[in-house]
Design a protein around this motif. Structure first.
Motif, PDB file in Angstrom:
ATOM      1  N   THR A   2       0.828  -1.201   0.000  1.00  0.00           N
ATOM      2  CA  THR A   2       0.000   0.000   0.000  1.00  0.00           C
ATOM      3  C   THR A   2       0.863   1.251   0.000  1.00  0.00           C
ATOM      4  O   THR A   2       0.574   2.224  -0.708  1.00  0.00           O
ATOM      5  N   ALA A   3       1.946   1.246   0.796  1.00  0.00           N
ATOM      6  CA  ALA A   3       2.834   2.405   0.844  1.00  0.00           C
ATOM      7  C   ALA A   3       3.443   2.679  -0.525  1.00  0.00           C
ATOM      8  O   ALA A   3       3.582   3.840  -0.937  1.00  0.00           O
ATOM      9  N   ILE A   6       0.747   4.234  -2.709  1.00  0.00           N
ATOM     10  CA  ILE A   6       0.522   5.630  -2.327  1.00  0.00           C
ATOM     11  C   ILE A   6       1.634   6.511  -2.873  1.00  0.00           C
ATOM     12  O   ILE A   6       1.391   7.598  -3.414  1.00  0.00           O
ATOM     13  N   GLY A  62      -1.566   9.148   6.836  1.00  0.00           N
ATOM     14  CA  GLY A  62      -1.533   7.764   7.279  1.00  0.00           C
ATOM     15  C   GLY A  62      -1.847   7.562   8.740  1.00  0.00           C
ATOM     16  O   GLY A  62      -1.650   6.458   9.264  1.00  0.00           O
ATOM     17  N   SER A  65      -6.496   4.725   8.488  1.00  0.00           N
ATOM     18  CA  SER A  65      -6.372   3.893   7.295  1.00  0.00           C
ATOM     19  C   SER A  65      -6.853   4.664   6.074  1.00  0.00           C
ATOM     20  O   SER A  65      -7.596   5.656   6.182  1.00  0.00           O
ATOM     21  N   LEU A  66      -6.440   4.198   4.909  1.00  0.00           N
ATOM     22  CA  LEU A  66      -6.899   4.825   3.672  1.00  0.00           C
ATOM     23  C   LEU A  66      -8.423   4.740   3.570  1.00  0.00           C
ATOM     24  O   LEU A  66      -9.080   5.697   3.138  1.00  0.00           O
TER      25      LEU A  66
END
Length: 335
Positions: A2-3, A6, A62, A65-66
């Motif tokens: 996820t990072a 992003i 962050g 959560s997204l």
């Protein structure tokens, strides 16, 4: 992973942004629909949410959560839409006359639209927080969504985020730039307001399970009675307090006798229909097609049934503009 997505999305990678947001789109659409009561407005709000998220991704720190961040954006976009809608002048109805019987009342939520069940898959089976109080299927029903619409916007948002989705009070306070005390107070008022609009659970029997033999049998009886214009068979399926609503027209007909007179007028005028089954808001529904001498049957609307036990307690008729959302044609060929 996820990072990395992003980071790539912040650098302008549209595909990375799509991968980030795609898993949340269906539940966000339902959330927008619950707030706005209109499928079209919910679609618009969802697109505005995605645009705001794309433009604001650089500010995503962050801390939450997204998913929570996206809910924050979507909720506030919908609240803005509700406030803007309140400033619009009420739509005037150019209805030359009302066929007997006279409407029992005028409905308040004339902007209500149905939500296709095909879009609920993956949207209402998401993990909920421990604060959730409602079943996800109940909270998408027409009765629930209609009751939500009369709540003040901020109370509505708090109730959905706390009782339907199960976010903690501090999370909701952060989403709404508020305090925990304010959220708790708004939730108390929202629960009381909603309770006044929804019938107590003890008053009605629960509906048969979706797709169960009991539901199939009841729905088949309705279709047979409606297509054959059998008023007695239709009335036998109704509860004493059954009602018909027909947004965007505000007319509502309450009580089995009044509904029977309304249907008698419809059938007595010689109108005959063929029904094509579908589902909306977790409820059985039908596209209705008027039989014509020329043979082609033109779509006149969508009927959504509300069931209780082995009876029908409500029928909501929407105009034919909603048929394409359900994959239904505007007309059927002659038989």
């Amino acid at each position: 992973m996820t990072a990395d997505l992003i980071s790539r999305a912040r650098a302008g990678d549209g595909e990375a942004f799509r991968e980030l947001t795609e898993p949340h789109l269906r539940e966000l659409r339902v959330h927008c629909y619950r707030i706005l009561g209109s499928f079209q407005d919910a679609e618009d709000a969802l697109q505005e949410t995605l645009l705001a998220a794309w433009q604001g991704l650089g500010g995503f720190e962050g801390r939450a959560s997204l998913r929570t961040w996206l809910y924050r954006i979507a909720t506030n976009r919908c609240l803005d839409a509700r406030r803007a809608a309140r400033r619009r002048p009420a739509e005037e109805w150019d209805v030359p006359r009302v066929e007997p019987p006279e409407p029992t009342r005028l409905g308040e939520v004339v902007w209500l639209q149905p939500f296709p069940d095909a879009l609920l898959e993956g949207a209402i089976d998401v993990p909920l927080g421990p604060e959730a109080r409602y079943e996800q299927t109940e909270s998408i029903s027409l009765a629930f969504v209609t009751a939500l619409q009369v709540l003040p916007p901020r109370q509505l948002a708090v109730l959905l985020l706390r009782d339907v989705l199960g976010f903690h009070a501090n999370e909701v306070a952060d989403m709404l730039d508020s305090t925990v005390e304010s959220v708790t107070s708004a939730l108390k008022r929202a629960r009381a307001g909603l309770q006044r609009r929804l019938p107590p659970a003890a008053v009605r029997e629960p509906p048969p399970a979706a797709g169960s033999p009991a539901e199939d049998a009841l729905v088949a009886k309705f279709a047979s009675a409606w297509e054959s214009a059998d008023l007695d068979a239709l009335v036998a399926l109704l509860t004493d307090d059954a009602f018909i609503a027909m947004p965007p027209m505000p007319f509502e007909y309450q009580g089995r006798d009044v509904v029977a007179r309304f249907c008698d007028g419809l059938f007595g005028a010689g109108r005959r229909f063929d029904l094509v089954p579908t589902r909306a808001n977790g409820q059985p529904a039908f596209g209705a097609y008027l039989r014509a001498p020329a043979g082609i049957r033109h779509g006149t609307g969508l009927y959504v049934l509300t069931l209780t036990g082995d009876r029908i307690c409500a029928m909501t008729r929407f105009d034919n503009s909603v048929l394409p959302w359900f994959g239904l044609p505007r007309s059927l060929p002659s038989r």
